[in-house]
Write a protein that holds these residues in place. Structure first.
Motif, PDB file in Angstrom:
ATOM      1  N   THR A 129       0.822  -1.211   0.000  1.00  0.00           N
ATOM      2  CA  THR A 129       0.000   0.000   0.000  1.00  0.00           C
ATOM      3  C   THR A 129       0.857   1.262   0.000  1.00  0.00           C
ATOM      4  O   THR A 129       0.454   2.277  -0.562  1.00  0.00           O
ATOM      5  N   LYS A 130       2.055   1.195   0.579  1.00  0.00           N
ATOM      6  CA  LYS A 130       2.975   2.334   0.518  1.00  0.00           C
ATOM      7  C   LYS A 130       3.403   2.583  -0.924  1.00  0.00           C
ATOM      8  O   LYS A 130       3.389   3.722  -1.401  1.00  0.00           O
ATOM      9  N   GLU A 131       3.761   1.517  -1.636  1.00  0.00           N
ATOM     10  CA  GLU A 131       4.163   1.646  -3.043  1.00  0.00           C
ATOM     11  C   GLU A 131       3.034   2.241  -3.881  1.00  0.00           C
ATOM     12  O   GLU A 131       3.259   3.101  -4.716  1.00  0.00           O
ATOM     13  N   VAL A 132       1.825   1.772  -3.643  1.00  0.00           N
ATOM     14  CA  VAL A 132       0.671   2.251  -4.406  1.00  0.00           C
ATOM     15  C   VAL A 132       0.359   3.704  -4.054  1.00  0.00           C
ATOM     16  O   VAL A 132       0.137   4.528  -4.944  1.00  0.00           O
ATOM     17  N   ALA A 133       0.372   4.031  -2.769  1.00  0.00           N
ATOM     18  CA  ALA A 133       0.063   5.403  -2.350  1.00  0.00           C
ATOM     19  C   ALA A 133       1.054   6.397  -2.933  1.00  0.00           C
ATOM     20  O   ALA A 133       0.660   7.489  -3.364  1.00  0.00           O
TER      21      ALA A 133
ATOM     22  N   PRO B 167      -5.555   7.388  -2.567  1.00  0.00           N
ATOM     23  CA  PRO B 167      -6.800   6.624  -2.475  1.00  0.00           C
ATOM     24  C   PRO B 167      -6.709   5.241  -3.127  1.00  0.00           C
ATOM     25  O   PRO B 167      -7.543   4.379  -2.854  1.00  0.00           O
ATOM     26  N   ALA B 168      -5.713   5.032  -3.967  1.00  0.00           N
ATOM     27  CA  ALA B 168      -5.565   3.721  -4.601  1.00  0.00           C
ATOM     28  C   ALA B 168      -5.057   2.666  -3.620  1.00  0.00           C
ATOM     29  O   ALA B 168      -5.242   1.470  -3.851  1.00  0.00           O
ATOM     30  N   ALA B 169      -4.450   3.093  -2.519  1.00  0.00           N
ATOM     31  CA  ALA B 169      -3.882   2.142  -1.562  1.00  0.00           C
ATOM     32  C   ALA B 169      -4.945   1.254  -0.889  1.00  0.00           C
ATOM     33  O   ALA B 169      -4.836   0.022  -0.934  1.00  0.00           O
ATOM     34  N   PRO B 170      -5.986   1.824  -0.282  1.00  0.00           N
ATOM     35  CA  PRO B 170      -6.989   0.946   0.317  1.00  0.00           C
ATOM     36  C   PRO B 170      -7.759   0.134  -0.728  1.00  0.00           C
ATOM     37  O   PRO B 170      -8.122  -1.015  -0.472  1.00  0.00           O
ATOM     38  N   LEU B 171      -7.973   0.722  -1.888  1.00  0.00           N
ATOM     39  CA  LEU B 171      -8.649  -0.020  -2.951  1.00  0.00           C
ATOM     40  C   LEU B 171      -7.803  -1.223  -3.370  1.00  0.00           C
ATOM     41  O   LEU B 171      -8.333  -2.321  -3.583  1.00  0.00           O
ATOM     42  N   THR B 172      -6.507  -1.027  -3.457  1.00  0.00           N
ATOM     43  CA  THR B 172      -5.603  -2.119  -3.818  1.00  0.00           C
ATOM     44  C   THR B 172      -5.632  -3.220  -2.760  1.00  0.00           C
ATOM     45  O   THR B 172      -5.634  -4.402  -3.098  1.00  0.00           O
TER      46      THR B 172
ATOM     47  N   LEU C  57       3.343  -3.320 -10.761  1.00  0.00           N
ATOM     48  CA  LEU C  57       2.467  -2.402 -11.496  1.00  0.00           C
ATOM     49  C   LEU C  57       2.555  -0.984 -10.937  1.00  0.00           C
ATOM     50  O   LEU C  57       2.649  -0.014 -11.688  1.00  0.00           O
ATOM     51  N   ALA C  58       2.544  -0.862  -9.616  1.00  0.00           N
ATOM     52  CA  ALA C  58       2.629   0.462  -8.985  1.00  0.00           C
ATOM     53  C   ALA C  58       3.970   1.124  -9.280  1.00  0.00           C
ATOM     54  O   ALA C  58       4.030   2.325  -9.563  1.00  0.00           O
ATOM     55  N   ARG C  59       5.038   0.351  -9.245  1.00  0.00           N
ATOM     56  CA  ARG C  59       6.373   0.904  -9.505  1.00  0.00           C
ATOM     57  C   ARG C  59       6.534   1.321 -10.964  1.00  0.00           C
ATOM     58  O   ARG C  59       7.337   2.189 -11.266  1.00  0.00           O
TER      59      ARG C  59
END
Length: 85
Positions: A31-35, A41-46, A70-72
């Protein structure tokens, strides 16, 4: 017990999930990578999508690795999607 550990234990109990199956550090790293790489907001969705994938039978380690990659690579993946016809 710190708040995060207590929350995890109580949430697992409420949902009938074995806390031993929860790799908290792995999920927090994802979730850190995504955020930071996509949007906050993509972190909790992920995290939710990860749960759906695991419920559908995808190994959590595989799903986390794929989502982290994918996030990276978000900028390139987005540019490629926008140019696909």
């Amino acid at each position: 017990m710190n708040v995060l550990n207590e929350w995890t234990a109580l949430a697992c109990k409420e949902l009938g999930v074995d806390p031993a199956r929860v790799d908290r550090d792995l999920i927090l790293e994802l979730t850190k990578e995504v955020a930071h790489g996509v949007a906050r907001p993509a972190a909790p969705l992920t995290a939710y999508l990860l749960g759906l994938a695991q419920g559908a039978g995808t190994a959590p380690e595989d799903a986390v690795a794929r989502l982290t990659a994918l996030a990276r690579d978000w900028g390139r993946a987005t540019a490629q999607t926008l140019t696909d016809d």
